[in-house]
Scaffold this motif. Structure first.
Motif, PDB file in Angstrom:
ATOM      1  N   GLY A  83      -4.565  -6.974 -10.062  1.00 24.01           N
ATOM      2  CA  GLY A  83      -5.312  -5.821  -9.396  1.00 24.01           C
ATOM      3  C   GLY A  83      -4.798  -5.456  -7.881  1.00 24.01           C
ATOM      4  O   GLY A  83      -5.420  -4.574  -7.407  1.00 24.01           O
ATOM      5  N   ALA A  84      -3.835  -6.205  -7.546  1.00 20.56           N
ATOM      6  CA  ALA A  84      -3.288  -5.799  -6.246  1.00 20.56           C
ATOM      7  C   ALA A  84      -2.176  -4.759  -6.300  1.00 20.56           C
ATOM      8  O   ALA A  84      -1.224  -4.969  -7.062  1.00 20.56           O
ATOM      9  N   PRO A  85      -2.340  -3.726  -5.358  1.00 23.83           N
ATOM     10  CA  PRO A  85      -1.211  -2.701  -5.383  1.00 23.83           C
ATOM     11  C   PRO A  85       0.093  -3.316  -4.882  1.00 23.83           C
ATOM     12  O   PRO A  85      -0.060  -3.947  -3.974  1.00 23.83           O
ATOM     13  N   GLN A  86       1.260  -2.977  -5.335  1.00 28.07           N
ATOM     14  CA  GLN A  86       2.647  -3.443  -4.810  1.00 28.07           C
ATOM     15  C   GLN A  86       3.307  -1.957  -4.518  1.00 28.07           C
ATOM     16  O   GLN A  86       3.467  -0.895  -5.347  1.00 28.07           O
ATOM     17  N   ASP A 142       0.744  -3.425 -14.340  1.00 21.92           N
ATOM     18  CA  ASP A 142      -0.379  -3.014 -14.950  1.00 21.92           C
ATOM     19  C   ASP A 142       0.164  -1.821 -15.669  1.00 21.92           C
ATOM     20  O   ASP A 142       0.045  -0.407 -15.037  1.00 21.92           O
ATOM     21  N   VAL A 202       3.362   3.199  -4.650  1.00 19.96           N
ATOM     22  CA  VAL A 202       2.577   1.861  -5.135  1.00 19.96           C
ATOM     23  C   VAL A 202       2.443   2.025  -6.593  1.00 19.96           C
ATOM     24  O   VAL A 202       2.270   2.806  -7.355  1.00 19.96           O
ATOM     25  N   VAL A 203       2.658   0.583  -7.247  1.00 23.24           N
ATOM     26  CA  VAL A 203       2.379   0.486  -8.590  1.00 23.24           C
ATOM     27  C   VAL A 203       1.005  -0.703  -8.776  1.00 23.24           C
ATOM     28  O   VAL A 203       1.130  -1.302  -7.801  1.00 23.24           O
ATOM     29  N   MET A 204       0.404  -0.462  -9.804  1.00 23.50           N
ATOM     30  CA  MET A 204      -0.684  -1.378  -9.855  1.00 23.50           C
ATOM     31  C   MET A 204      -0.191  -2.546 -10.707  1.00 23.50           C
ATOM     32  O   MET A 204       0.562  -2.761 -11.467  1.00 23.50           O
ATOM     33  N   THR A 205      -0.681  -4.071 -10.116  1.00 25.75           N
ATOM     34  CA  THR A 205      -0.178  -5.111 -10.817  1.00 25.75           C
ATOM     35  C   THR A 205      -1.377  -5.727 -11.564  1.00 25.75           C
ATOM     36  O   THR A 205      -2.480  -5.455 -11.390  1.00 25.75           O
ATOM     37  N   THR A 206      -1.241  -6.632 -12.567  1.00 24.66           N
ATOM     38  CA  THR A 206      -2.118  -7.144 -13.556  1.00 24.66           C
ATOM     39  C   THR A 206      -2.900  -7.892 -12.694  1.00 24.66           C
ATOM     40  O   THR A 206      -4.434  -8.279 -13.109  1.00 24.66           O
ATOM     41  N   SER A 232      -2.233   1.386 -16.314  1.00 25.67           N
ATOM     42  CA  SER A 232      -2.769   2.149 -14.927  1.00 25.67           C
ATOM     43  C   SER A 232      -2.256   3.719 -15.164  1.00 25.67           C
ATOM     44  O   SER A 232      -2.680   4.599 -14.388  1.00 25.67           O
ATOM     45  N   TRP A 250       0.537   4.632 -13.473  1.00 29.59           N
ATOM     46  CA  TRP A 250       1.131   5.063 -12.396  1.00 29.59           C
ATOM     47  C   TRP A 250       2.608   5.833 -12.444  1.00 29.59           C
ATOM     48  O   TRP A 250       3.047   6.481 -11.565  1.00 29.59           O
TER      49      TRP A 250
END
Length: 165
Positions: free
Chosen positions: A140-143, A158, A134-138, A161, A163
């Motif tokens: 706020g939703a993880p992808q 993001d 998982v990577v965090m996005t701007t 973060s 990550w």
């Protein structure tokens, strides 16, 4: 995968095994008659892969190594800065070690240059169930790199973060 776009020069920035997806991307871009430049970097000449293969595709290839053992001495990001001075309207694509990708992202963000990144992440299951990639996005939703990626527009990530570290 990558959004190929059309009509703008392309700059590919890669290192290590990150050159593999860029090779496939370069082949597709060349088929579209796009102007393609590849900037490949590594610590030493032993880290540089497939120069001849990219050149056979018709890709304008630049090599840099930290120790100067192949190509010019210095970081691939230094070459990117110069190429963007010459071609500020380029689309940039990057794949390779996380410190390199983060440096490319910083350069492109400062210059407001579109950047797509292909991320490398540990994937325990490869199907999205374990959430190990998982990577965090701007937003706020993880992808998940294995499902929603591995390619992302750099502005979606993001970077603060931590990550990828």
């Amino acid at each position: 995968g990558f959004d190929l776009g059309a009509g703008r020069p392309k700059i590919l920035v890669g290192g290590g095994i990150g050159l593999v997806p860029l090779y496939m991307l370069a082949g597709e871009l060349v088929k579209q008659a796009e102007q393609v430049r590849l900037l490949m970097g590594g610590r030493t000449r032993d880290d540089i892969l497939a120069v001849t293969e990219f050149e056979r595709l018709g890709v304008e290839t630049y090599v840099s190594t930290d120790d100067g053992s192949l190509g010019e001495q210095g970081l691939v990001t230094e070459v990117l800065e110069r190429k963007l001075d010459d071609c500020p309207e380029a689309d940039v694509y990057a794949c390779g070690p996380m410190p390199m990708i983060e440096a490319v992202q910083g350069i492109c963000a400062r210059r407001v240059v579109p950047l797509q990144v292909s991320l490398e992440a540990l994937m325990a299951c490869g199907v999205g169930a374990c959430l190990g990639c998982v990577v965090m996005t701007t937003s706020g939703a993880p992808q998940r790199v294995c499902r929603e990626g591995p390619v992302f527009a750099a502005e979606e990530i993001d970077w603060e973060s931590g990550w990828g570290r």
